[in-house]
Design an enzyme around this catalytic site. Structure first.
Site, PDB file in Angstrom:
ATOM      1  N   PRO A  75     -36.063  -7.226  68.048  1.00  0.00           N
ATOM      2  CG  PRO A  75     -36.525  -6.360  65.942  1.00  0.00           C
ATOM      3  CD  PRO A  75     -37.144  -6.606  67.269  1.00  0.00           C
ATOM      4  CB  CYS A  76     -30.324  -6.994  69.315  1.00  0.00           C
ATOM      5  SG  CYS A  76     -30.028  -7.516  70.983  1.00  0.00           S
ATOM      6  CD  GLN A  77     -33.409  -0.971  69.157  1.00  0.00           C
ATOM      7  OE1 GLN A  77     -33.218   0.111  68.634  1.00  0.00           O
ATOM      8  NE2 GLN A  77     -34.281  -1.847  68.676  1.00  0.00           N
TER       9      GLN A  77
END
Ligand SMILES: C[S@@+](CC[C@H](N)C(=O)[O-])C[C@H]1O[C@@H](n2cnc3c(N)ncnc32)[C@H](O)[C@@H]1O
Length: 379
Positions: A75-77
């Site tokens: 998941p993108c931060q």
């Protein structure tokens, strides 16, 4: 006995991606997911033995099996430009984990799925750099932002897909559907809400999940549910239902008489307009997010609406006919069908957990299109 092409699903969620790959002849041998309800849903549908219901960082390298394919993206931060290009930045830990799995399993191909903005993120730049001269230098990358509707899913869900291959460059799958295909052409028209949710009870009897628990990973959890079990309704206040009754297909909060709106919206005539929006029968849905059950989160009102014959004279507002309109948000079951899950997919968790699993998933049709594209390289 292994029959399919062995694959690993990282950040597996409830198994949307795996679902599509299994349909094309792949066989999951390891799936990692730390949300235990999501991992349980995955296990209910694809088997518990190969699921690690825990943090990816806790999987010992020695226990990562060889596999021909890895799917799943961290998941993108976030999308700020600060520091993320550096693999040593603690926020990049999940990418380091991803690279550790690729290094240990040595798949011929990996597939990363992420939100559409991913392709403009620092994490994406880092992935390109790793393929250029780092841990992924054996792999050739191709990527694009794909719209799930172009692959037979009744939803305009855009996702960045990256395919890494060390057995020859793999192009993106070509679309099978489009918005308005020419007659005689090869492409089919986009699938619509009518194709996937028409005919279901418009006023579900229950407001709750059935009473039922099952044990997964030694823990008791709500479930297993399927089909009509998750077709329950919410109980909005009369005031909210009146608001919904003014929203036509494709409309939103701007169609609701100002005096009926909460102050925060009444004072904002512009800005997000699909708040409290209503879908259209003859179009795909907007992106199903994890909070699709809250009408204020997007265009999630049921598409059935027809104007009342009698309207207030001189009123700019048009109210729906209560007999021929459905003034509720889509149910979990409807959302799962829009996300292209089969009608007998099995679900584990509370209402909120199941909604999160549905909203986070890769729709089956998109996953299948990618699987079909990759498979010939692994024959
Ligand atoms: C976008 S969802 C994946 C959806 C999935 N590919 C599907 O198609 O159903 C990302 C998942 O990563 C999981 N996750 C995030 N950090 C994790 C970690 N450190 N270890 C294991 N899973 C993690 C989240 O719980 C979430 O379910």
């Amino acid at each position: 006995m292994m029959s399919g092409i062995p694959m690993i699903d990282l950040f597996a969620g409830c198994g949307g991606m795996t679902q599509g790959f299994v349909a094309e002849g792949f066989e999951p041998i390891l799936a990692v997911e730390w949300d235990r309800a999501a991992a349980a849903t995955y296990a209910a549908n694809h088997g518990e033995e190969h699921v690690v219901a825990g943090d990816i960082a806790q999987v010992p390298t020695a226990e990562i099996p060889p596999a021909r394919l890895i799917v799943g993206g961290p998941p993108c931060q976030g999308f700020s430009n600060l520091g993320l290009k550096d693999l040593n930045d603690p926020r990049n830990q999940l990418w380091r984990e991803y690279l550790r799995f690729v290094g240990a399993a040595r798949p011929e191909v990996f597939v990363v799925e992420n939100v559409d903005r991913f392709s403009t993120s620092p994490e994406f730049q880092m992935l390109l750099a790793e393929a250029d001269h780092g841990a992924l230098r054996e792999y050739e990358l191709t990527w694009a932002v794909l719209n799930s509707a172009d692959y037979g899913v009744a939803q305009r869900r855009k996702r960045t897909i990256v395919i890494g291959s060390r057995v020859g460059r793999i192009a993106m799958p070509t679309p099978t559907h489009m918005k308005s295909p020419s007659t005689g052409g090869e492409l089919l028209p986009w699938r619509t809400l009518r194709d996937v949710i028409s005919g279901l009870p418009t006023n579900p009897a229950s407001t709750e999940l059935p009473e039922s628990t099952t044990s997964f990973f030694g823990e008791s959890m709500p479930g297993v549910f399927k089909g009509m079990d998750i077709h329950f309704r919410r109980q909005p206040l009369e005031k909210s239902r009146t608001r919904y009754s003014f929203v036509p297909p494709g409309g939103g909060r701007l169609n609701v008489p100002t005096e009926l709106l909460p102050d925060c919206w009444a004072k904002k005539p512009s800005g997000t307009v699909d708040v409290m929006g209503r879908g259209r029968w003859d179009a795909p849905s907007v992106t199903i997010r994890t909070e699709f059950f809250k009408p204020e989160k997007g265009q999630y009102l049921h598409p059935q609406w027809e104007p009342a014959k009698m309207q207030q004279p001189d009123s700019p507002w048009v109210q729906g006919d209560p007999e021929r309109s459905v003034n509720r948000v889509i149910t979990h079951y409807e959302a799962s069908l829009i996300q292209d899950f089969p009608d007998d997919y099995q679900w584990v968790g509370t209402k909120i957990q199941i909604a999160r699993q549905i909203g986070n998933a890769v729709p089956g049709g998109l996953a299948r299109a990618i699987a079909r594209q990759v498979k010939p390289y692994l024959a």
